[in-house]
Design a protein around this motif. Sequence first.
Motif, PDB file in Angstrom:
ATOM      1  N   LEU A  96       7.384   6.979  19.335  1.00 17.64           N
ATOM      2  CA  LEU A  96       7.241   5.739  18.342  1.00 17.64           C
ATOM      3  C   LEU A  96       6.868   6.383  17.109  1.00 17.64           C
ATOM      4  CD1 LEU A  96       5.220   3.463  20.655  1.00 17.64           C
ATOM      5  CD2 LEU A  96       7.682   3.378  20.278  1.00 17.64           C
ATOM      6  N   VAL A  97       5.737   6.808  16.618  1.00 16.75           N
ATOM      7  CA  VAL A  97       5.550   6.888  15.618  1.00 16.75           C
ATOM      8  C   VAL A  97       4.370   8.452  15.516  1.00 16.75           C
ATOM      9  CG1 VAL A  97       5.950   5.099  14.221  1.00 16.75           C
ATOM     10  CG2 VAL A  97       3.662   5.273  14.954  1.00 16.75           C
ATOM     11  N   SER A  98       4.270   9.019  14.323  1.00 17.89           N
ATOM     12  CA  SER A  98       3.004   9.819  14.073  1.00 17.89           C
ATOM     13  C   SER A  98       2.082   9.437  13.039  1.00 17.89           C
ATOM     14  CB  SER A  98       3.673  11.349  13.886  1.00 17.89           C
ATOM     15  OG  SER A  98       2.353  12.381  13.570  1.00 17.89           O
ATOM     16  N   GLN A  99       0.891   8.922  13.156  1.00 22.05           N
ATOM     17  CA  GLN A  99       0.205   8.411  12.320  1.00 22.05           C
ATOM     18  C   GLN A  99      -0.505   9.647  11.479  1.00 22.05           C
ATOM     19  OE1 GLN A  99      -3.164   5.947  13.751  1.00 22.05           O
ATOM     20  NE2 GLN A  99      -3.841   5.217  11.588  1.00 22.05           N
ATOM     21  N   TYR A 100      -0.673   9.358  10.229  1.00 26.99           N
ATOM     22  CA  TYR A 100      -1.370  10.383   9.397  1.00 26.99           C
ATOM     23  C   TYR A 100      -2.942  10.541   9.880  1.00 26.99           C
ATOM     24  CZ  TYR A 100       2.444  10.048   6.239  1.00 26.99           C
ATOM     25  OH  TYR A 100       3.748   9.977   5.437  1.00 26.99           O
ATOM     26  N   VAL A 101      -3.355  11.524   9.721  1.00 25.07           N
ATOM     27  CA  VAL A 101      -4.815  11.767   9.769  1.00 25.07           C
ATOM     28  C   VAL A 101      -5.466  11.409   8.472  1.00 25.07           C
ATOM     29  CG1 VAL A 101      -5.093  14.185   9.066  1.00 25.07           C
ATOM     30  CG2 VAL A 101      -6.835  13.475  10.217  1.00 25.07           C
ATOM     31  N   ASN A 102      -6.404  10.578   8.562  1.00 21.63           N
ATOM     32  CA  ASN A 102      -7.013   9.979   7.152  1.00 21.63           C
ATOM     33  C   ASN A 102      -8.586  10.328   7.216  1.00 21.63           C
ATOM     34  OD1 ASN A 102      -8.696   7.504   7.687  1.00 21.63           O
ATOM     35  ND2 ASN A 102      -6.745   7.056   8.962  1.00 21.63           N
ATOM     36  N   GLY A 150     -13.372   4.162  -3.657  1.00 22.33           N
ATOM     37  CA  GLY A 150     -13.527   5.784  -3.483  1.00 22.33           C
ATOM     38  C   GLY A 150     -12.322   6.422  -3.178  1.00 22.33           C
ATOM     39  N   THR A 151     -12.584   7.973  -2.646  1.00 24.36           N
ATOM     40  CA  THR A 151     -11.480   8.446  -2.339  1.00 24.36           C
ATOM     41  C   THR A 151     -10.984   8.321  -0.820  1.00 24.36           C
ATOM     42  OG1 THR A 151     -12.417  10.306  -3.566  1.00 24.36           O
ATOM     43  CG2 THR A 151     -10.841  11.112  -2.087  1.00 24.36           C
ATOM     44  N   MET A 152      -9.591   7.864  -0.703  1.00 27.82           N
ATOM     45  CA  MET A 152      -8.884   7.700   0.534  1.00 27.82           C
ATOM     46  C   MET A 152      -7.599   8.289   0.810  1.00 27.82           C
ATOM     47  SD  MET A 152      -8.913   5.256   3.226  1.00 27.82           S
ATOM     48  CE  MET A 152      -8.462   6.339   4.413  1.00 27.82           C
ATOM     49  N   LEU A 153      -7.650   9.530   1.636  1.00 30.67           N
ATOM     50  CA  LEU A 153      -6.752  10.565   1.844  1.00 30.67           C
ATOM     51  C   LEU A 153      -6.292  10.483   2.982  1.00 30.67           C
ATOM     52  CD1 LEU A 153      -9.027  13.319   0.082  1.00 30.67           C
ATOM     53  CD2 LEU A 153      -7.125  11.952  -0.986  1.00 30.67           C
ATOM     54  N   PHE A 154      -4.743  10.832   2.958  1.00 24.07           N
ATOM     55  CA  PHE A 154      -3.990  11.106   4.207  1.00 24.07           C
ATOM     56  C   PHE A 154      -3.187  12.296   4.288  1.00 24.07           C
ATOM     57  CE2 PHE A 154      -4.440   6.826   2.768  1.00 24.07           C
ATOM     58  CZ  PHE A 154      -4.585   5.971   3.991  1.00 24.07           C
ATOM     59  N   PHE A 178       0.799  -1.250  -0.124  1.00 21.27           N
ATOM     60  CA  PHE A 178      -0.042   0.015  -0.109  1.00 21.27           C
ATOM     61  C   PHE A 178       0.902   0.998  -0.102  1.00 21.27           C
ATOM     62  CE2 PHE A 178      -2.297   3.380   2.328  1.00 21.27           C
ATOM     63  CZ  PHE A 178      -3.486   3.512   1.621  1.00 21.27           C
ATOM     64  N   ASP A 179       0.731   1.992  -0.695  1.00 22.29           N
ATOM     65  CA  ASP A 179       1.624   3.411  -1.100  1.00 22.29           C
ATOM     66  C   ASP A 179       0.711   4.454  -0.896  1.00 22.29           C
ATOM     67  OD1 ASP A 179       3.728   4.802  -1.669  1.00 22.29           O
ATOM     68  OD2 ASP A 179       3.263   4.856  -3.818  1.00 22.29           O
ATOM     69  N   PRO A 180       0.622   5.076   0.379  1.00 25.40           N
ATOM     70  CA  PRO A 180      -0.135   6.160   0.674  1.00 25.40           C
ATOM     71  C   PRO A 180       0.439   7.488   0.484  1.00 25.40           C
ATOM     72  CG  PRO A 180       0.976   5.402   2.740  1.00 25.40           C
ATOM     73  CD  PRO A 180       1.338   4.409   1.760  1.00 25.40           C
ATOM     74  N   LYS A 181      -0.255   8.460  -0.012  1.00 23.86           N
ATOM     75  CA  LYS A 181       0.272   9.792  -0.402  1.00 23.86           C
ATOM     76  C   LYS A 181      -0.435  10.725   0.450  1.00 23.86           C
ATOM     77  CE  LYS A 181       2.201   8.007  -4.095  1.00 23.86           C
ATOM     78  NZ  LYS A 181       3.703   7.822  -4.228  1.00 23.86           N
ATOM     79  N   VAL A 182       0.600  11.940   0.803  1.00 27.33           N
ATOM     80  CA  VAL A 182      -0.130  13.014   1.579  1.00 27.33           C
ATOM     81  C   VAL A 182      -0.650  14.019   0.691  1.00 27.33           C
ATOM     82  CG1 VAL A 182       0.665  14.970   3.014  1.00 27.33           C
ATOM     83  CG2 VAL A 182       1.774  12.882   3.521  1.00 27.33           C
ATOM     84  N   THR A 183      -1.962  14.395   1.208  1.00 27.27           N
ATOM     85  CA  THR A 183      -2.683  15.277   0.495  1.00 27.27           C
ATOM     86  C   THR A 183      -2.988  16.525   1.207  1.00 27.27           C
ATOM     87  OG1 THR A 183      -3.823  13.271  -0.735  1.00 27.27           O
ATOM     88  CG2 THR A 183      -4.884  15.276  -0.792  1.00 27.27           C
ATOM     89  N   THR A 184      -2.538  17.696   0.669  1.00 29.16           N
ATOM     90  CA  THR A 184      -3.150  18.840   1.281  1.00 29.16           C
ATOM     91  C   THR A 184      -3.941  19.762   0.425  1.00 29.16           C
ATOM     92  OG1 THR A 184      -1.171  19.925  -0.056  1.00 29.16           O
ATOM     93  CG2 THR A 184      -0.633  18.969   2.285  1.00 29.16           C
TER      94      THR A 184
END
Length: 539
Positions: A505-511, A281-285, A33-39
């Motif tokens: 540990l980590v910062s999880q993206y808002v989605n 559909g539209t899955m954004l991060f 899975f290759d998520p992309k940051v969307t602004t």
Amino acid sequence: MNRTRVAITAAGTVAAAVLLSACSGSGSSSATFDPKVTTEVAAATTAVAALTWNLPAGEPTTLDPALSALESNSTVVSNLCEPLQTQTTSGKVQPGLATSIDQTDPTTYVIHLRSDVKFWDGTVMTATDVAYSIQRVLDPKTGSSWSAWAGAGATATATGADEVTVKTNTPNALVHNYFATPAFAVVEKAYADKAGAKFGTAAGGVMCTGPYKLQTWSSGSNIVLVKNEAWWNTSHQPLVDKVTFTFTTDASAQIAALRSGSVDGQFSVPVSGFKSLSSQGTMLFNDSYAMEFLAVINLKGALVDVKTREALQKSVDYAGIAQSIYKGTAEPLRFIVGPATWGYGKEVYQSAYDKLPAAKQDLEAAKSTLKASSYSGQTVTIAYAVGNDEETKMATVIADSANSIGLKISLKPLQPADYVALYSSPDARKGIDAFVTAGYLDFPEPVEYLQYWTAGSYYNFAEYANAKYDAAIQAALAQFDDTKRAQDATEAQAIIAADYVNVPLVSQYVNVYYSKKLAGLVPAPSYLYTPWLTSLGGK
């Protein structure tokens, strides 16, 4: 703000994680899975008669903005009750119910109000309503966690027809950020007084000024909002006429509903649904102000030696957590507040951040550090909430790596109610050395979170005491120059990081996910405090 996020499951149990951390699914696919940051996304252009949106953390406990410090509450309330200012998706503050706010001295703020705002019942919003709303949050009887913004105390007084003056007892450079949070959300005084204890409940309702108004709240079933045709913001009118919020907490059921189309959208989609929903559909991060970390709450037990805590941090498999557990939708952290939270002084923060230990597993260094410590085989007990799949997996990964370097880790799974108790009961924390938790900043200001480890702070469970750290935080709170405040904050950062009081540990993206028929919504931390529904509509 450090808050507990609570969800009521279908079985009636309470599921929790700290603050407003993203809800997680049960099980996660091993597929790529290759998520992309969307602004930015294309704006919505057409009207939508109705849609259904799920709240993964369950049914709100209240719609009272003063008590909205829970994910489900905030997701709905942000569209009903407006603060004096608003946050953009990038975290910038803009005018809202207040046209401007002047800081006339270090402790005085003069708020200039719009004169064309009405509550849903047609009553004109007055300075009296605004002052009342602020004081209501500050009143201990309300029990609002948002009162923490005032620190040593504050007052709000109507000083003109469209003017309110706020005075704090001490200078605080963070105050201006809170004007765009529920700490300054406005409710109608007459309505709230009449409703009394029922205000914000399914029986009592709310009365605010926002772009949507409450139509019905059927406890255990759904909440329905309808568009406020008389909203003052004529330049940004909503395109969706009616929204029904559902309360499905089971991850598999959430994904099934989204895939079937019976639910049109949801924030905090379970990790296990990312890949399948992205193709439908539209899955954004997007970057978030959230952080997952291991909170050390006993500095006198097995983790008494700073070298032992350092060894524990060096053993963490950061890449495994970010990639295998979160499928690339989380960034490893060198410190509990990461780059996305730097709303100012970025060069100062970056320089200091780069000097911290890398968020990279180094088992040989961990073994060497542990050998140099006073650790002699005591059991280190780490707790976690069984209701959160990703945090359960992280606890297991942390324990496996720590055991491999010679630490003796005992994992303590806690039922949700017992986990929640960690934040309020010293007895509940007995016998636990650390626990997997999550945090969330309300706005991009690291000092907001760093102050929780000063002496006497409610959330300083470990009773960490460092006079130099406290002094640096107090200096930052009183410093209105951004560059100097960043310097004070990074001084504090270096001190507490060297003491390894927490293991970042980590910062999880808002989605966010929404169906193909919809458009316009960018995932951003501000959705909890800004009317995000006004961005959503048809293509």
